[in-house]
Design a protein around this motif. Structure first.
Motif, PDB file in Angstrom:
ATOM      1  N   GLU A  31      66.361  53.533  -7.704  1.00 22.77           N
ATOM      2  CA  GLU A  31      65.976  53.585  -6.292  1.00 22.77           C
ATOM      3  C   GLU A  31      66.493  54.826  -5.587  1.00 22.77           C
ATOM      4  O   GLU A  31      66.070  55.117  -4.466  1.00 22.77           O
ATOM      5  N   LEU A  32      67.406  55.558  -6.231  1.00 28.46           N
ATOM      6  CA  LEU A  32      67.918  56.780  -5.606  1.00 28.46           C
ATOM      7  C   LEU A  32      66.838  57.854  -5.626  1.00 28.46           C
ATOM      8  O   LEU A  32      66.192  58.069  -6.658  1.00 28.46           O
ATOM      9  N   PRO A  33      66.608  58.544  -4.520  1.00 27.65           N
ATOM     10  CA  PRO A  33      65.582  59.596  -4.491  1.00 27.65           C
ATOM     11  C   PRO A  33      65.861  60.682  -5.528  1.00 27.65           C
ATOM     12  O   PRO A  33      66.972  61.207  -5.608  1.00 27.65           O
ATOM     13  N   GLY A  34      64.865  60.974  -6.340  1.00 25.13           N
ATOM     14  CA  GLY A  34      64.993  62.023  -7.336  1.00 25.13           C
ATOM     15  C   GLY A  34      65.611  61.586  -8.650  1.00 25.13           C
ATOM     16  O   GLY A  34      65.706  62.390  -9.586  1.00 25.13           O
ATOM     17  N   PHE A  35      66.033  60.336  -8.758  1.00 23.71           N
ATOM     18  CA  PHE A  35      66.668  59.892 -10.002  1.00 23.71           C
ATOM     19  C   PHE A  35      65.642  59.644 -11.116  1.00 23.71           C
ATOM     20  O   PHE A  35      65.803  60.151 -12.231  1.00 23.71           O
ATOM     21  N   PRO A  36      64.582  58.852 -10.868  1.00 25.34           N
ATOM     22  CA  PRO A  36      63.588  58.637 -11.948  1.00 25.34           C
ATOM     23  C   PRO A  36      62.958  59.954 -12.390  1.00 25.34           C
ATOM     24  O   PRO A  36      62.639  60.821 -11.568  1.00 25.34           O
ATOM     25  N   GLY A  37      62.806  60.119 -13.674  1.00 26.48           N
ATOM     26  CA  GLY A  37      62.203  61.328 -14.223  1.00 26.48           C
ATOM     27  C   GLY A  37      63.152  62.493 -14.375  1.00 26.48           C
ATOM     28  O   GLY A  37      62.736  63.566 -14.828  1.00 26.48           O
ATOM     29  N   SER A  38      64.418  62.305 -14.019  1.00 30.77           N
ATOM     30  CA  SER A  38      65.386  63.396 -14.102  1.00 30.77           C
ATOM     31  C   SER A  38      66.112  63.358 -15.442  1.00 30.77           C
ATOM     32  O   SER A  38      65.836  62.527 -16.303  1.00 30.77           O
ATOM     33  N   ARG A  39      67.043  64.278 -15.603  1.00 30.97           N
ATOM     34  CA  ARG A  39      67.903  64.292 -16.782  1.00 30.97           C
ATOM     35  C   ARG A  39      69.324  63.963 -16.356  1.00 30.97           C
ATOM     36  O   ARG A  39      69.815  64.495 -15.360  1.00 30.97           O
TER      37      ARG A  39
END
Length: 426
Positions: free
Chosen positions: A281-289
């Motif tokens: 749910e944190l902005p920018g977390f999904p799809g990151s490394r």
């Protein structure tokens, strides 16, 4: 876990071989019919063994090697009822198998011992230290150190005693030669599995299957010799062993919520699923490394949709080393360059003291307090000396992660090139 799935074809292969070897057929079957029936059982056993190689070759190979070893012994000590020609052919085939397999076996062992990490990943000191902390690689007897001795009965029941009682049957004259061959086909793989199990706990399931095959072979031998009391004793041992296993299973289930192992599994599986969804749910977390601990990587990958460095597989030696280098780093500039090179934008750390200290141990091989306190993992866990390019996520935004002692940091965008490494202290 996956070991149960791997053990299924191993059980099929050994039992089907025993059925085929004992000449299982109708009482009125002709010799040719018995041979054809045996051939079908052996084909089925081969298919089961092949399935085992597809699932996990390293496990299935142990039983296959044990079976070949038993066959080789049969070629040295053949059935006296055979004429000379089959015995000569068996000797030729057995010797050729030994010669063909000896050279690559010696070469492989030499590469493991002398070739270093280039040929065998676990030669690396880092991976050896990580390997030593995995429970399933502990020795069997060491795994139960400090627990009740009856814990071994939970794994094997009375099967070890049945296996010990099967050895004298090899010397009994009224036991048919075919039944003795069956005992050899079961006992040799069981001995090999026992040696491996004493070294690593992970082979306990395989040893249980091998011991069960020995019990079946012993029943067939006792049946061929007409020893009804012996058959009754083996069946009674199997029944008692099953009863002990069920009783201990009930006991473990009743105390499961308070058992340390259950608490660890619960924390590592169910809670981590919810934590991963919370972090997603944190902005920018999904799809990151993300750089994180080894145990947390699967849940983050699956439930939060991120890529991690520390996926716990030996094939990922570079990722394991990168995660260790980052958390054990004494040089913030080097740690920043590592994140930049790998495109990592989040840091997830288990803040419990023993896990924080493990990063320094994995990297340097010691638990010196000064080294642990200087490591980046310790500074992140205690929120002291945190590099300016990391921003902590407030605990109020990740209550589940905070409750489980996890800390989450966002890597601030790099506004310029990473600073050069610090000059060494004179």
């Amino acid at each position: 876990d996956h070991h149960g799935l791997v053990d299924i074809p191993s059980l099929w292969m050994t039992l089907l071989l025993l059925i085929g070897s004992c000449g299982f057929a109708r009482a009125d079957a002709t010799d040719s019919r018995r041979t054809e029936d045996a051939r079908r059982w052996f084909i089925a056993a081969g298919i089961a063994g092949g399935m085992g190689f597809w699932l996990q070759a390293s496990i299935q190979l142990i039983l296959v090697a044990g079976t070949l070893g038993a066959l080789f012994l049969q070629s040295i000590f053949p059935d006296p009822a055979d004429d000379d020609m089959p015995r000569l052919w068996r000797a030729w085939a057995g010797a050729g198998r030994l010669a063909a397999g000896l050279l690559p076996a010696i070469a492989t062992a030499a590469l493991v011992v002398f070739g270093g990490e280039r040929f065998f990943l676990l030669s690396a000191p880092l991976l050896r230290r990580i390997h030593a902390q995995i429970g399933e690689f502990a020795p069997l007897l060491g795994f139960f150190k400090g627990t009740e001795a009856t814990s071994l009965l939970y794994l094997f029941g009375l099967l070890p005693f049945v296996a010990l009682g099967a050895f004298p049957l090899l010397r009994f004259r009224n036991v048919p030669v075919s039944a003795k061959n069956n005992l050899g086909l079961a006992l040799v793989p069981a001995l090999l599995a026992a040696i491996l199990c004493l070294r690593h706990m992970r082979y306990a399931g395989l040893l249980g299957i091998a011991l069960l095959s020995v019990a079946v072979a012993a029943l067939l031998a006792l049946d061929g010799a007409g020893f009804r009391r012996g058959k009754a004793a083996v069946l009674a041992a199997l029944a008692i062993g099953c009863g002990i296993g069920l009783a201990m299973e009930f006991r473990l289930a009743r105390n499961a919520w308070n058992h340390p192992l259950s608490q660890s599994l619960l924390r590592g599986q169910i809670i981590w699923r919810d934590i991963a969804r919370e972090l997603a749910e944190l902005p920018g977390f999904p799809g990151s490394r993300v750089v994180c601990g080894f145990d947390e990587a699967p849940a983050l990958q699956f439930y939060a949709g991120v890529a991690t460095t520390g996926g716990f597989y030996w094939e990922n030696a570079a990722g394991l080393r990168a995660a260790t280098d980052f958390f054990s780093s004494l040089d913030d500039a080097a740690a920043r360059r590592l994140l930049q090179d790998r495109g990592i934008s989040w840091v997830v750390l288990d803040g419990r003291p023993q896990n924080v200290a493990s990063w320094h141990f994995n990297r340097h091989g010691d638990v010196a307090d000064a080294g642990v306190r200087a490591s980046l993992a310790f500074r992140l866990a205690t929120r002291t000396g945190v590099p300016p390019w990391l921003e902590q996520i407030p605990p109020s935004r990740i209550p589940l992660a905070t409750q489980a002692a996890f800390l989450v940091y966002r890597v601030k965008p790099l506004l310029g090139p990473a600073p050069p490494p610090a000059e060494p202290t004179p």
